[in-house]
Write a protein that holds these residues in place. Structure first.
Motif, mmCIF file in Angstrom:
data_model
loop_
_atom_site.group_PDB
_atom_site.id
_atom_site.type_symbol
_atom_site.label_atom_id
_atom_site.label_comp_id
_atom_site.label_asym_id
_atom_site.label_seq_id
_atom_site.Cartn_x
_atom_site.Cartn_y
_atom_site.Cartn_z
ATOM 1 N N UNK A 4 0.812 -1.222 0.000
ATOM 2 C CA UNK A 4 0.000 0.000 0.000
ATOM 3 C C UNK A 4 0.845 1.271 0.000
ATOM 4 N N UNK A 5 2.148 1.174 0.232
ATOM 5 C CA UNK A 5 2.988 2.369 0.347
ATOM 6 C C UNK A 5 2.921 3.269 -0.891
ATOM 7 N N UNK A 6 3.148 2.771 -2.124
ATOM 8 C CA UNK A 6 3.046 3.681 -3.280
ATOM 9 C C UNK A 6 1.640 4.238 -3.481
ATOM 10 N N UNK A 7 0.649 3.451 -3.108
ATOM 11 C CA UNK A 7 -0.748 3.887 -3.224
ATOM 12 C C UNK A 7 -1.009 5.088 -2.315
ATOM 13 N N UNK A 8 -0.487 5.045 -1.083
ATOM 14 C CA UNK A 8 -0.686 6.150 -0.140
ATOM 15 C C UNK A 8 0.091 7.389 -0.569
#
Length: 444
Positions: free
Chosen positions: A266-270
């Motif tokens: 989820x890091x790049x999404x956030x």
């Protein structure tokens, strides 16, 4: 954990349920009830409650009024285009629409006070009446005599009435120059990170354990807490991104205990979602659709409205020059923009404090003459320094693609910073056939 409030005159069961429904606001709840006193006692004439948005001011006050069944009139000052609308809503809430209809077409403050005294003498208050003025900062645009009169309304109408003003700005910006009755000041502080975790964790998804949702909230706040502390915005982001967080669980690629793997997913999404905090440039459904289509590399999906701006030809080169000036050290201009620069190795002039990528440190300010020097080096034709070029720089500032640093009166040497992302400048450079990556110090 259940919190017990001791406030005489109010039922204990109601107070207990009220405290349970208002987590992390027990101190403010207890203080407000103490200020209000028992229902049949006279309360302080006016209370001014202030704090940043989404700190629970309106929610706490209205929950007290509704749960304890106290007579009150709630008025949103944004909806009141004139003081007459305010008077009508107050009289209608306390004495019914028939009483409010007795107001003249354009009521004055004296009309309101006279009618209020007449109605309150016919039906005297057995409990304190409360007038709640939400977003009270809008009252500063109304009649100058309205605010001082409301602050001492209890004295004017000779009734047990208290005016509660809710605002996002401090009292010093309200106080009239002519003086007025000073209300009690009451502050609602921002929620701490631990309090936000406690509040947001109560919205856990029924299909997953509360522990998993609490871990997700901790990850979310780790990214957004430094830039956003608005509870409503954080709650919106939590709902919007939870499905992406659970993707590895749905596919069977991870377990609930594999927090690190869930975080990496989820890091790049956030990081992309961080660019649109507060903006609401796309709806939640459109945002989710964009994430489903993100694998289509042929389309550049910029979440910022900047991606949809059509710029003039030379404005694009000005923006490219501004980006290079913001993210390249000034002493590397000779390396990139002079033909006879000689051979200069990056390791020979790398200082200790420059081991960190300039893109991680953020854009740095640059003077106007450096911007123009780089512009004339990268543009593919001879351009005269006309007023048109300078006006295009001003247009880029107006569009918030550039930001001016320092005071506006620095006409001789204004400084600017570039305010666009790397993906955006790459997309712009493609439209003019310029390879911007070749000229970036971080990509040598």
């Amino acid at each position: 954990m259940s919190v017990t409030l001791q406030c005489p005159g109010y039922p204990e069961d109601t107070l207990r349920s009220l405290a349970d429904r208002l987590p992390c606001r027990e101190t403010q709840l207890t203080s407000l009830l103490s200020l209000m006193g028992q229902p049949d006692q006279y309360s302080y004439p006016s209370i001014f409650i202030y704090g940043h948005r989404a700190t629970g001011k309106s929610h706490v006050v209205l929950s007290i009024m509704k749960d304890l069944e106290l007579p009150h009139a709630s008025v949103d000052c944004v909806e009141c285009v004139s003081s007459g609308h305010l008077f009508y809503q107050v009289l209608s809430a306390f004495f019914g629409p028939d009483a409010a209809a007795l107001l003249p077409r354009c009521p004055s403050l004296s009309d309101f006070v006279r009618l209020y005294k007449q109605m309150s003498s016919n039906s005297p208050a057995s409990q304190t009446r409360y007038i709640i003025l939400d977003r009270a900062e809008r009252m500063r645009d109304m009649d100058f005599s309205l605010l001082p009169a409301l602050l001492r309304l209890q004295e004017l109408v000779n009734d047990n009435v208290t005016v509660i003003l809710l605002s996002e700005i401090v009292w010093e910006k309200f106080r009239p120059n002519t003086g007025c009755f000073e209300p009690l000041l009451f502050n609602f502080p921002d929620y701490s990170k631990a309090e936000l975790v406690q509040i947001l964790s109560q919205d856990h998804h029924p299909s997953y354990t509360p522990e998993l949702y609490a871990s997700y909230i901790n990850i979310l706040l780790g990214v957004f807490f430094s830039v956003c502390r608005d509870l409503r915005e954080l709650r919106h982001l939590a709902v919007l991104n939870f499905a992406k967080f659970c993707e590895p669980l749905e596919k069977g690629e991870a377990r609930e205990s594999d927090i690190h793997k869930l975080w990496k997913n989820i890091e790049p999404h956030l990081q992309r979602a961080m660019q649109t905090v507060y903006l609401r440039e796309v709806s939640s459904m459109q945002w989710e659709q964009q994430q489903m289509d993100e694998k289509e590399a042929t389309t550049l999906r910029g979440l910022s409205a900047h991606a949809h701006i059509e710029l003039p030809y030379y404005s694009k080169f000005l923006l490219i020059a501004a980006y290079l000036a913001s993210f390249n050290p000034a002493r590397t201009d000779r390396r990139f923009f002079l033909k006879s620069h000689g051979k200069i190795r990056k390791t020979n002039f790398l200082k200790k404090h420059e081991k960190t990528s300039n893109h991680l440190l953020g854009p740095k300010p640059f003077p106007l003459d450096r911007l123009l020097a780089i512009f004339y080096s990268v543009v593919d034709s001879r351009v005269a320094p006309t007023a048109s070029i300078f006006s295009q720089i001003s247009s880029l500032v107006t569009l918030q693609l550039l930001s001016q640093v320092g005071h506006d009166d620095q006409l001789d040497s204004p400084k600017y910073k570039c305010a666009v992302s790397l993906d955006f400048i790459i997309a712009i450079s493609r439209t003019v056939g310029f390879d911007v990556v070749k000229y970036l110090y971080d990509f040598l």
